[in-house]
Scaffold this motif. Structure first.
Motif, PDB file in Angstrom:
ATOM      1  N   LEU A  58      17.858 -44.226  -2.620  1.00  0.00           N
ATOM      2  CA  LEU A  58      19.121 -43.623  -2.172  1.00  0.00           C
ATOM      3  C   LEU A  58      19.199 -43.571  -0.644  1.00  0.00           C
ATOM      4  O   LEU A  58      20.257 -43.816  -0.056  1.00  0.00           O
ATOM      5  N   GLY A  59      18.082 -43.246   0.007  1.00  0.00           N
ATOM      6  CA  GLY A  59      18.074 -43.212   1.466  1.00  0.00           C
ATOM      7  C   GLY A  59      18.359 -44.575   2.070  1.00  0.00           C
ATOM      8  O   GLY A  59      19.132 -44.695   3.036  1.00  0.00           O
ATOM      9  N   ASP A 111      36.663 -43.079   4.264  1.00  0.00           N
ATOM     10  CA  ASP A 111      36.197 -42.855   2.895  1.00  0.00           C
ATOM     11  C   ASP A 111      34.854 -43.530   2.642  1.00  0.00           C
ATOM     12  O   ASP A 111      33.996 -42.996   1.928  1.00  0.00           O
ATOM     13  N   ALA A 112      34.638 -44.706   3.258  1.00  0.00           N
ATOM     14  CA  ALA A 112      33.343 -45.386   3.118  1.00  0.00           C
ATOM     15  C   ALA A 112      32.248 -44.580   3.810  1.00  0.00           C
ATOM     16  O   ALA A 112      31.130 -44.442   3.292  1.00  0.00           O
ATOM     17  N   ALA A 113      32.560 -44.023   4.988  1.00  0.00           N
ATOM     18  CA  ALA A 113      31.588 -43.201   5.718  1.00  0.00           C
ATOM     19  C   ALA A 113      31.289 -41.918   4.948  1.00  0.00           C
ATOM     20  O   ALA A 113      30.147 -41.443   4.918  1.00  0.00           O
ATOM     21  N   ARG A 114      32.317 -41.341   4.312  1.00  0.00           N
ATOM     22  CA  ARG A 114      32.113 -40.131   3.512  1.00  0.00           C
ATOM     23  C   ARG A 114      31.178 -40.411   2.341  1.00  0.00           C
ATOM     24  O   ARG A 114      30.243 -39.629   2.066  1.00  0.00           O
ATOM     25  N   ASP A 115      31.433 -41.514   1.624  1.00  0.00           N
ATOM     26  CA  ASP A 115      30.587 -41.854   0.481  1.00  0.00           C
ATOM     27  C   ASP A 115      29.147 -42.123   0.916  1.00  0.00           C
ATOM     28  O   ASP A 115      28.195 -41.724   0.231  1.00  0.00           O
ATOM     29  N   ALA A 116      28.996 -42.799   2.056  1.00  0.00           N
ATOM     30  CA  ALA A 116      27.651 -43.091   2.559  1.00  0.00           C
ATOM     31  C   ALA A 116      26.932 -41.795   2.941  1.00  0.00           C
ATOM     32  O   ALA A 116      25.741 -41.616   2.655  1.00  0.00           O
ATOM     33  N   ALA A 117      27.657 -40.879   3.580  1.00  0.00           N
ATOM     34  CA  ALA A 117      27.066 -39.592   3.969  1.00  0.00           C
ATOM     35  C   ALA A 117      26.657 -38.799   2.734  1.00  0.00           C
ATOM     36  O   ALA A 117      25.624 -38.116   2.739  1.00  0.00           O
ATOM     37  N   THR A 118      27.457 -38.882   1.677  1.00  0.00           N
ATOM     38  CA  THR A 118      27.124 -38.189   0.432  1.00  0.00           C
ATOM     39  C   THR A 118      25.837 -38.747  -0.169  1.00  0.00           C
ATOM     40  O   THR A 118      24.965 -37.991  -0.622  1.00  0.00           O
ATOM     41  N   VAL A 125      22.220 -36.699  -0.701  1.00  0.00           N
ATOM     42  CA  VAL A 125      21.449 -36.599  -1.941  1.00  0.00           C
ATOM     43  C   VAL A 125      20.041 -37.153  -1.746  1.00  0.00           C
ATOM     44  O   VAL A 125      19.051 -36.569  -2.201  1.00  0.00           O
ATOM     45  N   GLY A 126      19.956 -38.292  -1.037  1.00  0.00           N
ATOM     46  CA  GLY A 126      18.644 -38.880  -0.782  1.00  0.00           C
ATOM     47  C   GLY A 126      17.750 -37.958   0.027  1.00  0.00           C
ATOM     48  O   GLY A 126      16.552 -37.823  -0.258  1.00  0.00           O
ATOM     49  N   ASP A 127      18.307 -37.314   1.049  1.00  0.00           N
ATOM     50  CA  ASP A 127      17.514 -36.403   1.874  1.00  0.00           C
ATOM     51  C   ASP A 127      17.094 -35.160   1.084  1.00  0.00           C
ATOM     52  O   ASP A 127      15.972 -34.656   1.254  1.00  0.00           O
ATOM     53  N   ALA A 128      17.983 -34.662   0.235  1.00  0.00           N
ATOM     54  CA  ALA A 128      17.622 -33.507  -0.596  1.00  0.00           C
ATOM     55  C   ALA A 128      16.457 -33.865  -1.522  1.00  0.00           C
ATOM     56  O   ALA A 128      15.522 -33.075  -1.708  1.00  0.00           O
ATOM     57  N   LEU A 129      16.515 -35.071  -2.081  1.00  0.00           N
ATOM     58  CA  LEU A 129      15.414 -35.518  -2.933  1.00  0.00           C
ATOM     59  C   LEU A 129      14.144 -35.765  -2.118  1.00  0.00           C
ATOM     60  O   LEU A 129      13.032 -35.592  -2.634  1.00  0.00           O
ATOM     61  N   ASP A 130      14.311 -36.161  -0.853  1.00  0.00           N
ATOM     62  CA  ASP A 130      13.149 -36.312   0.023  1.00  0.00           C
ATOM     63  C   ASP A 130      12.380 -35.001   0.148  1.00  0.00           C
ATOM     64  O   ASP A 130      11.142 -34.989   0.192  1.00  0.00           O
TER      65      ASP A 130
END
Length: 252
Positions: free
Chosen positions: A190-191, A205-212, A216-221
């Motif tokens: 995910l990262g 919208d693409a930047a928003r989706d990428a940030a989302t 999630v990837g950082d939270a899982l990190d």
């Protein structure tokens, strides 16, 4: 995560001091080939704690960027150029710091991983058909690094299991190993995908989706780092207990 021991109490935990001689220095036989992973385990506990703190700030940066993009999509007039610039600089700065911290931690982790794999070869010679060098090389082979390190970790875990009073193995389930590796791989995928998508984003919208995705990837990190600390502590303690059983147990 382990079952109740089948024999007498386990030796002193690996993070506490003991006046008795080091179990890794057993004179004669297999024991004198062991190398204590305790110092590396302590260093990793510190480094992973640092990574968790930095990654928590990365989650904030991801959330901030996602919020900015949401506002930009809802009403562009509510977002100033200064806010966008600060958000982008924050995301870039935190990403750089986080990346450097992960590199340092990864190097120490691989050194520890190679050491416990080497010790496992003393405890159970030939249990892992891969050579000792794979404990390092497996992390750098594209695609194979999604599986090979886990395979080595499982074999090392099994080979490092202390013996019970009756000479049989005490049970240490693989639940912790499985959880750590599964969350670690998912967070890395995910990262990578989120960072690549953010770099290529051409619209809010693409930047928003990428940030989302990055959030999630950082939270899982963070979860993966916590599980990694538990994995390192548990495996180091298992090897400490196994080494304390002497060369005879190491040769089993």
């Amino acid at each position: 995560m382990s079952a109740a021991p089948a024999g007498p109490p386990a030796p002193t935990p690996f993070l506490t001091s003991s006046p008795s001689p080091s179990p890794y220095a057993a004179p004669g036989g297999q024991g004198d080939r062991l190398r204590a992973p305790v110092g590396l385990a302590i260093a990793l506990a510190v480094l992973f704690s640092l990574v968790i703190g930095i990654t928590a700030y990365a989650v904030y940066a991801d959330w901030n960027m996602r919020t900015l993009m949401e506002r930009l999509l809802a009403d562009p007039a509510t977002v100033t150029d200064a806010e966008l610039d600060r958000g982008q600089r924050l995301t870039g700065l935190v990403g750089t710091i986080q990346g450097n911290a992960l590199i340092v931690t990864g190097i120490v982790f691989i050194v520890w991983f190679h050491r416990v794999r080497t010790n496992a070869e003393v405890f159970a010679p030939g249990a892992d058909k891969l050579s000792l060098g794979w404990a390092i090389g497996a992390w750098f082979v594209p695609f194979a690094n999604l599986w090979l390190p886990y395979r080595i970790a499982v074999t090392t875990w099994g080979s490092s299991t202390p013996l019970g009073a009756d000479g049989g193995y005490r049970r240490f389930p693989l639940t912790l190993v499985n959880l750590w590796w599964g969350v670690f791989v998912l967070s890395r995928v995910l990262g990578w995908f989120g960072g690549m998508s953010y770099g290529r984003a051409q619209s809010p919208d693409a930047a928003r989706d990428a940030a989302t995705t990055m959030l999630v990837g950082d939270a899982l990190d963070i979860v993966a780092a916590i599980l990694a600390v538990l994995f390192v502590r548990r495996l180091t303690a298992m090897q400490h207990a196994r080494a304390a059983q002497g060369p005879a147990a190491a040769a089993v």
